[in-house]
Design a protein around this motif. Structure first.
Motif, PDB file in Angstrom:
ATOM      1  N   LYS A  88      37.225  49.249  11.116  1.00 24.69           N
ATOM      2  CA  LYS A  88      38.579  49.063  10.594  1.00 24.69           C
ATOM      3  C   LYS A  88      38.735  49.705   9.216  1.00 24.69           C
ATOM      4  CE  LYS A  88      39.879  44.989   9.162  1.00 24.69           C
ATOM      5  NZ  LYS A  88      40.254  43.570   9.125  1.00 24.69           N
ATOM      6  N   GLU A  89      37.687  49.635   8.412  1.00 27.82           N
ATOM      7  CA  GLU A  89      37.741  50.172   7.053  1.00 27.82           C
ATOM      8  C   GLU A  89      37.373  51.648   6.977  1.00 27.82           C
ATOM      9  OE1 GLU A  89      38.943  48.466   4.488  1.00 27.82           O
ATOM     10  OE2 GLU A  89      39.271  46.792   5.839  1.00 27.82           O
ATOM     11  N   ASN A  90      37.003  52.228   8.085  1.00 31.33           N
ATOM     12  CA  ASN A  90      36.557  53.616   8.109  1.00 31.33           C
ATOM     13  C   ASN A  90      37.764  54.553   8.014  1.00 31.33           C
ATOM     14  OD1 ASN A  90      35.745  56.209   8.954  1.00 31.33           O
ATOM     15  ND2 ASN A  90      34.029  55.353  10.068  1.00 31.33           N
ATOM     16  N   ASN A  91      37.829  55.356   6.963  1.00 33.34           N
ATOM     17  CA  ASN A  91      38.958  56.258   6.756  1.00 33.34           C
ATOM     18  C   ASN A  91      39.067  57.296   7.864  1.00 33.34           C
ATOM     19  OD1 ASN A  91      39.816  55.022   4.422  1.00 33.34           O
ATOM     20  ND2 ASN A  91      38.616  56.340   3.090  1.00 33.34           N
ATOM     21  N   LEU A  92      37.934  57.772   8.368  1.00 29.99           N
ATOM     22  CA  LEU A  92      37.960  58.760   9.444  1.00 29.99           C
ATOM     23  C   LEU A  92      38.590  58.164  10.692  1.00 29.99           C
ATOM     24  CD1 LEU A  92      37.306  61.516  10.599  1.00 29.99           C
ATOM     25  CD2 LEU A  92      35.020  60.654  11.172  1.00 29.99           C
ATOM     26  N   THR A  93      38.222  56.924  11.003  1.00 23.25           N
ATOM     27  CA  THR A  93      38.803  56.263  12.173  1.00 23.25           C
ATOM     28  C   THR A  93      40.309  56.140  12.015  1.00 23.25           C
ATOM     29  OG1 THR A  93      36.778  55.016  12.546  1.00 23.25           O
ATOM     30  CG2 THR A  93      38.755  54.164  13.572  1.00 23.25           C
ATOM     31  N   ASN A  94      40.750  55.719  10.843  1.00 23.47           N
ATOM     32  CA  ASN A  94      42.186  55.582  10.605  1.00 23.47           C
ATOM     33  C   ASN A  94      42.886  56.932  10.654  1.00 23.47           C
ATOM     34  OD1 ASN A  94      42.020  52.797  10.312  1.00 23.47           O
ATOM     35  ND2 ASN A  94      41.698  52.921   8.116  1.00 23.47           N
ATOM     36  N   SER A  95      42.260  57.948  10.099  1.00 27.73           N
ATOM     37  CA  SER A  95      42.853  59.285  10.116  1.00 27.73           C
ATOM     38  C   SER A  95      42.991  59.806  11.542  1.00 27.73           C
ATOM     39  CB  SER A  95      42.013  60.256   9.294  1.00 27.73           C
ATOM     40  OG  SER A  95      42.017  59.875   7.942  1.00 27.73           O
ATOM     41  N   LYS A 103      43.199  57.997  14.240  1.00 25.68           N
ATOM     42  CA  LYS A 103      44.216  57.183  14.914  1.00 25.68           C
ATOM     43  C   LYS A 103      45.615  57.689  14.531  1.00 25.68           C
ATOM     44  CE  LYS A 103      43.777  52.833  14.183  1.00 25.68           C
ATOM     45  NZ  LYS A 103      43.889  51.426  13.755  1.00 25.68           N
ATOM     46  N   ASP A 104      45.806  57.969  13.246  1.00 26.48           N
ATOM     47  CA  ASP A 104      47.102  58.488  12.785  1.00 26.48           C
ATOM     48  C   ASP A 104      47.398  59.851  13.405  1.00 26.48           C
ATOM     49  OD1 ASP A 104      47.436  56.240  11.241  1.00 26.48           O
ATOM     50  OD2 ASP A 104      46.824  57.208   9.369  1.00 26.48           O
ATOM     51  N   LEU A 105      46.384  60.707  13.482  1.00 27.68           N
ATOM     52  CA  LEU A 105      46.553  62.035  14.068  1.00 27.68           C
ATOM     53  C   LEU A 105      46.920  61.924  15.541  1.00 27.68           C
ATOM     54  CD1 LEU A 105      46.389  65.096  13.841  1.00 27.68           C
ATOM     55  CD2 LEU A 105      43.938  64.926  14.280  1.00 27.68           C
ATOM     56  N   LYS A 106      46.243  61.044  16.277  1.00 27.32           N
ATOM     57  CA  LYS A 106      46.551  60.857  17.688  1.00 27.32           C
ATOM     58  C   LYS A 106      47.979  60.354  17.864  1.00 27.32           C
ATOM     59  CE  LYS A 106      45.138  58.498  21.910  1.00 27.32           C
ATOM     60  NZ  LYS A 106      46.490  58.486  22.388  1.00 27.32           N
ATOM     61  N   GLN A 107      48.390  59.422  17.020  1.00 28.46           N
ATOM     62  CA  GLN A 107      49.756  58.894  17.105  1.00 28.46           C
ATOM     63  C   GLN A 107      50.778  60.005  16.849  1.00 28.46           C
ATOM     64  OE1 GLN A 107      50.559  55.696  14.399  1.00 28.46           O
ATOM     65  NE2 GLN A 107      52.571  55.298  15.235  1.00 28.46           N
TER      66      GLN A 107
END
Length: 57
Positions: free
Chosen positions: A30-37, A39-43
């Motif tokens: 959840k805190e991983n910036n790459l994971t969030n990035s 997820k945002d890119l996929k969205q």
């Protein structure tokens, strides 16, 4: 070397307390910036591909 130590620690934690190991993994992800990035890119890609956004005027 760091991956080996992390893997050994994760295996030890998983054997002694599986629920805590899963909670820790979820917090790290959840805190991983790459994971969030990603997820945002996929969205954003999904929004671009959406038929509503591809209508031509």
């Amino acid at each position: 070397m760091q991956n080996a130590v992390t893997t050994a620690a994760a295996k030890s934690m998983l054997n002694s307390s599986p629920q805590e190991a899963i909670q820790l993994m979820n917090e790290v992800v959840k805190e991983n910036n790459l994971t969030n990035s990603l997820k945002d890119l996929k969205q954003m890609i999904d929004e671009i591909k959406s038929p509503q956004n591809n209508k031509q005027a």
